[in-house]
Design an enzyme around this catalytic site. Structure first.
Site, PDB file in Angstrom:
ATOM      1  N   ARG A  63    -104.444  28.815  -9.589  1.00  0.00           N
ATOM      2  CA  ARG A  63    -105.281  28.903  -8.372  1.00  0.00           C
ATOM      3  C   ARG A  63    -106.751  28.693  -8.743  1.00  0.00           C
ATOM      4  NH1 ARG A  63    -101.007  29.158  -7.366  1.00  0.00           N
ATOM      5  NH2 ARG A  63    -101.554  27.059  -6.763  1.00  0.00           N
ATOM      6  N   ASP A  98    -111.118  32.593  -2.527  1.00  0.00           N
ATOM      7  CA  ASP A  98    -111.974  31.518  -3.057  1.00  0.00           C
ATOM      8  C   ASP A  98    -113.439  31.838  -2.792  1.00  0.00           C
ATOM      9  OD1 ASP A  98    -112.990  30.289  -0.545  1.00  0.00           O
ATOM     10  OD2 ASP A  98    -110.922  29.649  -0.218  1.00  0.00           O
ATOM     11  N   HIS A 113    -109.810  40.694   0.460  1.00  0.00           N
ATOM     12  CA  HIS A 113    -108.673  40.552  -0.462  1.00  0.00           C
ATOM     13  C   HIS A 113    -109.121  40.239  -1.886  1.00  0.00           C
ATOM     14  CE1 HIS A 113    -105.654  39.653   3.055  1.00  0.00           C
ATOM     15  NE2 HIS A 113    -106.071  40.901   3.032  1.00  0.00           N
ATOM     16  N   THR A 180    -106.337  31.579  10.310  1.00  0.00           N
ATOM     17  CA  THR A 180    -105.463  32.638   9.771  1.00  0.00           C
ATOM     18  C   THR A 180    -104.260  32.799  10.693  1.00  0.00           C
ATOM     19  OG1 THR A 180    -105.280  34.972   9.159  1.00  0.00           O
ATOM     20  CG2 THR A 180    -106.950  34.445  10.822  1.00  0.00           C
ATOM     21  N   SER A 181    -103.084  32.985  10.082  1.00  0.00           N
ATOM     22  CA  SER A 181    -101.854  33.060  10.873  1.00  0.00           C
ATOM     23  C   SER A 181    -101.694  34.411  11.564  1.00  0.00           C
ATOM     24  CB  SER A 181    -100.638  32.796   9.973  1.00  0.00           C
ATOM     25  OG  SER A 181    -100.560  33.790   8.969  1.00  0.00           O
TER      26      SER A 181
HETATM   27  N1  APR Z   1    -107.756  24.002  10.140  1.00  0.00           N
HETATM   28  C1  APR Z   1    -107.561  25.151  10.829  1.00  0.00           C
HETATM   29  N2  APR Z   1    -106.498  25.956  10.656  1.00  0.00           N
HETATM   30  C2  APR Z   1    -105.583  25.573   9.749  1.00  0.00           C
HETATM   31  C3  APR Z   1    -105.714  24.387   8.986  1.00  0.00           C
HETATM   32  C4  APR Z   1    -106.856  23.583   9.220  1.00  0.00           C
HETATM   33  N3  APR Z   1    -107.071  22.440   8.572  1.00  0.00           N
HETATM   34  N4  APR Z   1    -104.623  24.277   8.179  1.00  0.00           N
HETATM   35  C5  APR Z   1    -103.869  25.356   8.413  1.00  0.00           C
HETATM   36  N5  APR Z   1    -104.423  26.143   9.367  1.00  0.00           N
HETATM   37  C6  APR Z   1    -103.955  27.423   9.897  1.00  0.00           C
HETATM   38  C7  APR Z   1    -102.453  27.510  10.081  1.00  0.00           C
HETATM   39  O1  APR Z   1    -102.082  27.055  11.361  1.00  0.00           O
HETATM   40  C8  APR Z   1    -102.203  29.005   9.912  1.00  0.00           C
HETATM   41  O2  APR Z   1    -102.302  29.693  11.151  1.00  0.00           O
HETATM   42  O3  APR Z   1    -104.284  28.404   8.943  1.00  0.00           O
HETATM   43  C9  APR Z   1    -103.349  29.471   9.007  1.00  0.00           C
HETATM   44  C10 APR Z   1    -102.943  29.802   7.585  1.00  0.00           C
HETATM   45  O4  APR Z   1    -102.108  30.923   7.609  1.00  0.00           O
HETATM   46  P1  APR Z   1    -101.590  31.611   6.251  1.00  0.00           P
HETATM   47  O5  APR Z   1    -101.079  30.568   5.336  1.00  0.00           O
HETATM   48  O6  APR Z   1    -100.669  32.705   6.653  1.00  0.00           O
HETATM   49  O7  APR Z   1    -102.940  32.186   5.590  1.00  0.00           O
HETATM   50  P2  APR Z   1    -103.724  33.534   5.918  1.00  0.00           P
HETATM   51  O8  APR Z   1    -103.592  33.909   7.351  1.00  0.00           O
HETATM   52  O9  APR Z   1    -105.080  33.389   5.357  1.00  0.00           O
HETATM   53  O10 APR Z   1    -102.912  34.579   5.037  1.00  0.00           O
HETATM   54  C11 APR Z   1    -103.343  35.929   4.996  1.00  0.00           C
HETATM   55  O11 APR Z   1    -101.735  36.422   3.316  1.00  0.00           O
HETATM   56  O12 APR Z   1    -100.565  36.083   1.327  1.00  0.00           O
HETATM   57  C12 APR Z   1    -101.662  36.634   1.910  1.00  0.00           C
HETATM   58  O13 APR Z   1    -103.435  37.452   0.727  1.00  0.00           O
HETATM   59  C13 APR Z   1    -102.967  36.265   1.306  1.00  0.00           C
HETATM   60  O14 APR Z   1    -105.131  36.333   2.357  1.00  0.00           O
HETATM   61  C14 APR Z   1    -103.813  35.868   2.486  1.00  0.00           C
HETATM   62  C15 APR Z   1    -103.095  36.527   3.660  1.00  0.00           C
END
Ligand code: APR
Length: 234
Positions: A63, A98, A113, A180-181
């Site tokens: 990473r 990051d 985090h 964020t999801s």
């Molecule tokens: N622009 C905007 N949104 C985007 C893009 C983009 N180019 N690409 C992906 N996404 C959105 C997706 O639709 C999704 O809703 O970003 C989100 C990413 O979701 P996750 O992969 O679940 O990431 P996140 O929500 O940051 O995860 C939370 O989970 O595993 C842990 O600690 C880790 O901090 C992380 C936490």
């Protein structure tokens, strides 16, 4: 003329992996996301680290290598511009480990985090700048224990700066979740917390998530974040 009264005064922004996706850093739960390739129980829990610290370090070393090769994208730049334009009024909270918000010029970033570029001693708690490659036996610079770990918050651990974040949410006029999801708590609960305290809520994401926001804008962060910031500032 007075300042635009519609402009929200206190903004809390929560970013997730989607804000860094276009910088080439993988998200976690999208198709091809990191958690489709790695078992999070093995690489992102204290139990996984206890079982196989070398595997966990390999994961975070990879990473870190990706991060060192990456650069901020226009979404990071726009958020930095907003924070600089509204001194003291924009709280930027990220789930990302990051440092792309900082490299884009953000003045203050709350890393709930933790940070990939920091190392922590599991024995004494000392924190220092991470070398590019870390190994389980690396000695702590403070106490010399061979107990080096990445300074990231794993599943089952308590996120950093929660009190500060709760204070900011309680005083927010606007809460914005970007990329964020909304599947990982406590961050996933911030939208309700902010709404209950009276803030308007906005989601900026590639696609709408299941969470309830007052408004949702969809599209790539590198496009919709600069557009939103320009509407606020220009
Ligand atoms: N622009 C905007 N949104 C985007 C893009 C983009 N180019 N690409 C992906 N996404 C959105 C997706 O639709 C999704 O809703 O970003 C989100 C990413 O979701 P996750 O992969 O679940 O990431 P996140 O929500 O940051 O995860 C939370 O989970 O595993 C842990 O600690 C880790 O901090 C992380 C936490």
């Amino acid at each position: 003329m007075t300042a635009d009264r519609r402009a929200p005064s206190r903004i809390v922004i929560l970013t997730g992996a989607g804000v860094s996706a276009e910088s080439g850093l993988g998200t976690f739960r999208d198709k091809d996301g990191l958690w489709t390739k790695y078992d999070l129980e093995e690489v992102a829990t204290p139990q996984g680290f206890a079982r196989n610290p070398a595997l966990v370090h390999d994961f975070y070393n990879a990473r870190r290598a990706n991060l060192l090769a990456a650069a901020p994208n226009p979404a990071h730049a726009a958020l930095a511009r907003l924070q600089r334009a509204r001194p003291g009024l924009v709280t930027l909270v990220t789930q990302n480990v990051d440092d792309l918000h900082e490299r884009a010029g953000a003045l203050e970033v709350i890393h709930m985090h933790g940070e990939l570029m920091r190392a922590r001693c599991a024995a004494c708690g000392h924190v220092w700048d991470a070398p590019e490659v870390m190994a389980p036996d690396d000695p702590c610079p403070a106490c010399a224990a061979p107990a080096t770990r990445p300074d990231v918050v794993w599943f089952g651990e308590y996120p950093y700066h929660m009190e500060r974040i709760a204070d900011a949410l309680a005083r927010a006029d606007l809460f914005v979740a970007i990329g964020t999801s909304g599947q990982v708590y406590p961050a996933a609960g911030f939208v309700q917390e902010a709404a209950m305290a009276g803030a308007r809520t906005l989601e900026l994401n590639l696609e709408a998530t299941a969470a309830r926001f007052d408004a949702v804008r969809t599209g790539p962060a590198s496009v919709i974040v600069p557009e939103w910031v320009a509407e606020l500032l220009d």
